[in-house]
Design a protein around this motif. Structure first.
Motif, PDB file in Angstrom:
ATOM      1  N   GLU A 123      -7.139  -3.354  -8.888  1.00  0.00           N
ATOM      2  CA  GLU A 123      -7.484  -4.297  -7.821  1.00  0.00           C
ATOM      3  C   GLU A 123      -8.913  -4.802  -7.957  1.00  0.00           C
ATOM      4  N   HIS A 151      -2.235  -5.818  -4.856  1.00  0.00           N
ATOM      5  CA  HIS A 151      -1.264  -5.874  -3.764  1.00  0.00           C
ATOM      6  C   HIS A 151      -1.015  -7.328  -3.364  1.00  0.00           C
ATOM      7  N   SER A 183     -10.050  -7.795  -5.338  1.00  0.00           N
ATOM      8  CA  SER A 183      -9.575  -7.799  -3.951  1.00  0.00           C
ATOM      9  C   SER A 183     -10.687  -7.963  -2.923  1.00  0.00           C
ATOM     10  N   SER A 204       0.839  -1.198   0.000  1.00  0.00           N
ATOM     11  CA  SER A 204       0.000   0.000   0.000  1.00  0.00           C
ATOM     12  C   SER A 204       0.873   1.247   0.000  1.00  0.00           C
ATOM     13  N   GLY A 205       0.505   2.222  -0.851  1.00  0.00           N
ATOM     14  CA  GLY A 205       1.256   3.468  -0.910  1.00  0.00           C
ATOM     15  C   GLY A 205       2.476   3.429  -1.796  1.00  0.00           C
ATOM     16  N   SER A 206       2.654   2.348  -2.565  1.00  0.00           N
ATOM     17  CA  SER A 206       3.846   2.233  -3.401  1.00  0.00           C
ATOM     18  C   SER A 206       3.738   3.002  -4.716  1.00  0.00           C
ATOM     19  N   THR A 242      -1.578   2.519  -8.124  1.00  0.00           N
ATOM     20  CA  THR A 242      -2.793   3.095  -8.705  1.00  0.00           C
ATOM     21  C   THR A 242      -2.516   4.444  -9.347  1.00  0.00           C
TER      22      THR A 242
END
Length: 313
Positions: A162, A195, A165, A36-38, A41
């Motif tokens: 995603e 993810h 998910s 997350s946050g990489s 999106t």
């Protein structure tokens, strides 16, 4: 071909993406994966200009997308599937799908025939589903409709953020397999964000691993499992080493069926080695794990989808 050239994105003093350079081949199934946050999106949305780079450029078939004047027409030419399916609640399934079609090209009967044909392709009976509303669909059914809406006008590119998910393991596995079949059939270039490492390895022809806005490695799933580029990639995919897996991982990945009868029991925390030993003694047996059942084929399919061959070379 999609080309990202020195792409950089920052918000005030926060760098979201830095020095992004790679190409996605036409007809490729390309997966972006990372914590997350990489920046996954953010990067995906730049392809259809829902987000703009702070610097650098993105080209599609040699054309700088930032120079495209009719943005709405540009975006309408790219399929887009979100996590929830993003269906309009006040429209029927048929109406939701029709919003991406050019009414001028089709007579009403022709449009309905096309929609019905595509619904059948994703295993939804048109007579049952065309007039249903989104609140009458399961999560898996809604995503099938979302995929039809994105593919029905035969786009060259489909972006997927995603999409699976929120689904249960069984629905997720079914839709992953369906998507692979559709990709082979339509040969659409798919850029898929997840993810989930297992999903990335199962779906991607190539996988790009992002961390803190930078690309760590781009390679085939087999190469990533065999030759991780650095410690981050190695640790990120460490859980995907089949030797370290247990029965619970097989169920979580969707390689199991809901149990329909009493079978011999094994703990979800048992190792795959324990499970393999049990199945070796009784190859045709079905293993009962709480409310799930696992067969020998489930285990083999799980290992094949998650680098099992590389692990044994």
């Amino acid at each position: 071909m999609i080309s990202l050239i020195n792409v950089h994105k920052n918000y005030v003093d926060k760098v979201v993406l830095d020095k992004i350079n790679f190409e996605i081949a036409s007809h490729e199934f390309f997966v972006l994966v990372g914590p997350s946050g990489s920046g996954k999106t953010t990067l995906l949305k730049m392809i259809n200009r829902l987000n703009e780079p702070s610097s650098g450029r993105i080209e599609i078939d040699g054309q700088d997308v930032k120079k495209i004047e009719d943005i709405k027409a540009f975006r309408r030419g790219i399929g887009y599937v979100l996590q929830s399916g993003a269906l309009f609640p006040n429209l029927t399934v048929a109406q939701n799908i029709a919003v991406t079609l050019d009414d001028k090209k089709y007579k009403p009967d022709e449009q309905n025939q096309l929609i019905a044909s595509m619904l059948k392709r994703v295993d939804l009976d048109p007579a049952t589903f065309m007039q249903r509303y989104p609140n009458e669909l399961s999560g898996g059914e809604a995503q099938r409709v979302g995929i039809v809406r994105a593919l029905i006008f035969k786009p060259n590119i489909m972006l997927m953020d995603e999409p699976f998910s929120a689904l249960d393991p069984l629905s997720r596995r079914q839709l992953q397999n369906l998507l692979l079949d559709l990709h082979r059939e339509f040969k659409t270039t798919i850029v898929f964000v997840t993810h989930d490492m297992q999903e990335a390895l199962k779906l991607g022809q190539r996988v790009a691993i992002l961390h803190e806005g930078e690309i760590q490695q781009i390679a085939s799933p087999r190469e990533i499992m065999a030759k991780p580029a650095n410690d981050f990639v190695r640790n990120f995919f460490a859980e995907e080493n089949p030797a370290a897996q247990n029965v619970e991982n097989v169920i979580a990945a969707g390689f199991a069926e809901e149990s329909v009868g009493q079978r011999f029991n094994i703990s979800a925390s048992a190792s795959l080695a324990d499970l393999a030993a049990a199945l070796q003694k009784a190859p045709d047996a079905i293993v009962q794990v709480d409310d799930w059942q696992i067969s020998k084929d489930d285990v083999l399919n799980y290992l094949a989808a998650n680098g099992g061959e590389a692990a044994h070379e």
